[in-house]
Design an enzyme around this catalytic site. Sequence first.
Site, PDB file in Angstrom:
ATOM      1  CE  LYS A 128      71.626  48.669  37.806  1.00 41.24           C
ATOM      2  NZ  LYS A 128      72.202  48.732  36.593  1.00 41.24           N
ATOM      3  CB  THR A 165      70.559  45.082  37.736  1.00 42.08           C
ATOM      4  OG1 THR A 165      71.190  45.546  36.546  1.00 42.08           O
ATOM      5  CG2 THR A 165      71.029  43.616  38.181  1.00 42.08           C
ATOM      6  NE  ARG A 171      99.411  48.985  72.652  1.00 46.64           N
ATOM      7  CZ  ARG A 171      98.773  47.802  72.015  1.00 46.64           C
ATOM      8  NH1 ARG A 171      99.796  47.405  70.967  1.00 46.64           N
ATOM      9  NH2 ARG A 171      97.719  47.066  72.075  1.00 46.64           N
ATOM     10  CD  GLN A 210      93.814  40.650  70.461  1.00 45.96           C
ATOM     11  OE1 GLN A 210      94.424  41.491  71.061  1.00 45.96           O
ATOM     12  NE2 GLN A 210      94.331  39.803  69.846  1.00 45.96           N
ATOM     13  CG  HIS A 261     100.927  48.783  64.086  1.00 51.21           C
ATOM     14  ND1 HIS A 261     100.730  48.230  65.236  1.00 51.21           N
ATOM     15  CD2 HIS A 261     100.666  47.952  63.237  1.00 51.21           C
ATOM     16  CE1 HIS A 261     100.177  46.823  65.151  1.00 51.21           C
ATOM     17  NE2 HIS A 261     100.166  46.860  63.620  1.00 51.21           N
TER      18      HIS A 261
END
Length: 292
Positions: A12, A57, A175, A218, A246
């Site tokens: 469920k 369920t 940035r 990363q 971005h």
Amino acid sequence: MAIVLGPNQYGKAETRLVHVTRDGAVHEIKDLNVSVALGGDMTETHLTGDNAAVLPTDTQKNTVFAFAKEHGVGEIEEFGLRLATHFVDSQPSIHTARVHIEEYTWERLSVGGTPAPHSFQRSGVETRTATVTYDGTRAWVVSGLRDLVVLNSTASEFWGYIRDSYTTLRETTDRVLATAVNARWRYASTEGDFAKSYAEARRHLVEAFAETHSLSLQQTLYAMGQRVLENRSEIAEVRLALPNKHHFVVDLSAFDLDNDNEVFFAADRPYGLIEGTVLHDDAPDAGLAWSE
């Protein structure tokens, strides 16, 4: 060539549970979304429609509600452990149970500076998560959070990458770095203070993001996972998925205006998606397949 039934599960999904703890006039709220998935001796129901091994369920949904009433909720990891253990240990045909829980937090309203006893507002944008899996002999707990949006307006660079005939992206030493953190961490055991562990893991993720001068998302991902593992010995493994939200500098030269990293276009798609796992090399059950 024979045709056979492969791995399967059923359950469920997304039972919405709101539990109110009433301590006199003062109330507390737990707001959950609970999904159950069970596996076991389900061959006959698939091949012949014989449901003798099937726990409906609807029964699973009722169990979620009844356990909230009978035992309370507490930390979502503890609630998931109680449910998963019950489904496997009470039904011979059920061999594995996975309980995934999302928690939506509420904070108490104030009236004239005084906390209201039973009035709340939804708080935070991220969702706390927990997934508990039990196979009859062992259980493992994965906690986490989803959609924790964070942003550094500087201290992020991206340069020195592969360039080919299709590359148009310009290198940058300054940035905006923004992401919606999706993090999960596996505990080394099922014992511990899950509330404190969650709060501390979240704190270390955020602090690592803020304090890392990033040359790549990363690198930031690894720093976040490393910070959690260095400070929380009960956590064996951290998995992160970081979409790169971005922010592109808008070219205002057509209006004779300079734009020194002040005005950006926030693009929602397409986006880079950085995913990775950080773990101790001697972590128990390293590489254990996590249930999604």
